[in-house]
Design a protein around this motif. Structure first.
Motif, short mmCIF file in Angstrom:
data_model
loop_
_atom_site.label_atom_id
_atom_site.label_comp_id
_atom_site.label_asym_id
_atom_site.label_seq_id
_atom_site.Cartn_x
_atom_site.Cartn_y
_atom_site.Cartn_z
N PHE A 15 0.86 -1.19 0.00
CA PHE A 15 0.00 0.00 0.00
C PHE A 15 0.90 1.24 0.00
CE2 PHE A 15 -2.77 -2.98 2.50
CZ PHE A 15 -3.87 -3.00 1.65
N ASP A 16 0.90 2.02 -1.02
CA ASP A 16 1.69 3.27 -1.05
C ASP A 16 3.08 3.08 -0.46
OD1 ASP A 16 -0.68 4.49 -1.91
OD2 ASP A 16 -1.31 4.84 0.17
N GLY A 17 3.80 2.09 -0.92
CA GLY A 17 5.17 1.90 -0.46
C GLY A 17 5.29 1.12 0.84
N THR A 19 4.70 -2.32 2.76
CA THR A 19 4.42 -3.72 2.46
C THR A 19 3.58 -4.33 3.58
OG1 THR A 19 6.48 -3.88 1.24
CG2 THR A 19 5.42 -5.95 1.83
N SER A 58 -0.95 -6.86 -5.03
CA SER A 58 0.08 -6.21 -5.85
C SER A 58 0.80 -7.25 -6.70
CB SER A 58 1.11 -5.51 -4.95
OG SER A 58 0.47 -4.74 -3.98
N ALA A 364 10.19 0.29 4.88
CA ALA A 364 9.30 0.63 3.77
C ALA A 364 9.99 0.20 2.47
CB ALA A 364 9.03 2.13 3.75
N ALA A 366 9.91 -0.17 -1.79
CA ALA A 366 9.31 0.37 -3.01
C ALA A 366 8.62 -0.75 -3.76
CB ALA A 366 10.38 1.01 -3.87
#
Ligand SMILES: Nc1ncnc2c1ncn2[C@@H]1O[C@H](COP(=O)(O)OP(=O)(O)OP(=O)(O)O)[C@@H](O)[C@H]1O
Ligand SMILES: [Mg+2]
Length: 366
Positions: A15-17, A19, A58, A364, A366
């Motif tokens: 979610f937005d970078g 995991t 994802s 975090a 990518a």
């Protein structure tokens, strides 16, 4: 009803970078009661939402009954989901609630209601069919939610912490009810909980999750008696924990030397001399021994108090380093000390030595 197998292959959720679920493989045979156990925020609901089609992952694939369902929306998958909130319709009767999913599938009214009555009998609510949900107890509402989910004849039923709103007695009662219902229907149950007692009593197998990863999959006995990681050992049940450096490794055992003393326990394969390690032993495998008792694992402590749990009691002690050590003693009428010095012992085969450092916090990604 017939259960189907579930397979997750490399399922990932970012979610937005952040995991939430690292690449995860999991294989659940048809008809299994499988629990996903882990602390708040570890990714349990996310995994279940992906499985039942409410969340697009994802990466990775979901197979149900051996067939890829990645392209199917939730309502076309052979799954049903019970959310924690239950979401019963307050103005509909119990019977109408159960029949609701069949209406969306175009089943005729008479057949819908007949089917609803069968399902209400299955969950022992046939005499409550005409009530509204707010006229039922919490446990009864829970059973309506189960009947409603089963109405569409899912092959896989996903339950997200369904018992958390109930009181302890009812929760324990519902555990055995759900378990019996699962065995009776043969539907594959995937049951989310952060309550280890629930997972241990109900499941054929358990996946223990931590910070977006499944750390161990096993039977309740595997998980409790042979935890694969320090996290699993500490999360499922209680442990007395000693830290130290590994001095000797022999066969399946390792000895650690730390502030509280030297202790020996079974070791996990990766343990080597010089490692910083933790030794863990369950309170029910920790006992009072005579001050001059033989045996490798002994230490002196002071009794600080006791907590009565009913059938057993926790004797709370503290060693010279200030470490809290709990003993789980049977409340069998024998006199147990309430204060003063005590010698504590445990058998090497009851203790386990594992690497000290937990997995690094997930950065975090990518
Ligand atoms: N839609 C979303 N957008 C961003 N982050 C999300 C989203 N859904 C979940 N998360 C994050 O993913 C992580 C896992 O959430 P999830 O709901 O799967 O946890 P959980 O194990 O079910 O926890 P709990 O026991 O509290 O229900 C959490 O850190 C959460 O904040
Ligand atoms: Mg959740």
């Amino acid at each position: 009803m017939n259960g189907k197998s579930v397979e997750l292959v490399g399922v990932t959720m970012v979610f937005d970078g952040f995991t939430a679920v690292y690449p995860t493989d999991l294989s659940i045979p048809a008809g299994e009661f499988h629990s996903i156990l882990g602390p708040s925020g570890c990714g349990k609901t996310t995994l279940l939402r992906i499985l039942s089609g409410f969340q697009r992952p994802s990466g990775g694939h979901v197979l149900i009954g051996g067939e890829a369902v990645d392209h199917l929306p939730a309502n076309r998958r052979p799954t049903a989901m019970i959310f924690q909130s239950l979401a019963l319709f307050p103005r509909m009767s119990v019977r109408e609630n159960v029949a609701f999913g069949l209406e969306a599938r175009g089943v005729a009214k008479r057949e819908r209601l007949a089917r609803a009555d069968e399902l209400l009998a299955l969950v022992a609510l046939e005499t409550h069919a005409d009530k509204k949900p707010d006229q039922l107890s919490g446990g009864q509402r829970q059973r309506v939610a189960v009947a409603r989910a089963l109405a569409v004849e899912p092959a896989v039923l996903c339950l997200d912490e369904p018992l958390s709103a109930l009181d302890l007695k009812l929760r324990q009662h519902m555990r055995s009810e759900l378990r019996a219902l699962q065995k009776r229907t043969g539907v594959t149950f995937i049951y989310i909980t952060h309550d280890q007692g629930e997972a241990l009593t109900m499941s054929d197998r358990i996946s223990v999750m931590n910070r977006g990863r499944i750390e161990q999959v096993g039977t309740p006995t595997d998980i409790y008696d042979a935890p694969a990681t320090a996290f699993v050992a500490g999360f499922v049940g209680e442990q007395n924990v000693f830290t130290g450096r590994v001095t000797t490794v022999e066969d399946g055992y390792a000895r650690i030397d730390g502030p509280g003393g030297s202790f020996t326990g079974r070791r996990t394969p990766e343990i080597a001399p010089g490692d910083q390690a933790v030794l863990m032993v369950r309170p029910e495998r920790t006992g009072l021994v005579a001050a001059d008792a033989a045996g490798v694992n002994r230490l002196s402590a002071r009794v600080e108090g006791r907590e009565l749990e009913g059938p057993y009691l926790n004797l709370v002690t503290r060693d010279a380093t200030g470490r809290r050590i709990v003993l789980h003693l049977s409340n069998d009428g024998r006199a147990h000390p309430t204060e003063g010095a005590a010698t504590i012992g445990f058998r090497p085969e009851d203790a386990i030595v594992m690497p000290a450092e937990a997995r690094p916090a997930p950065a975090a990604e990518a």
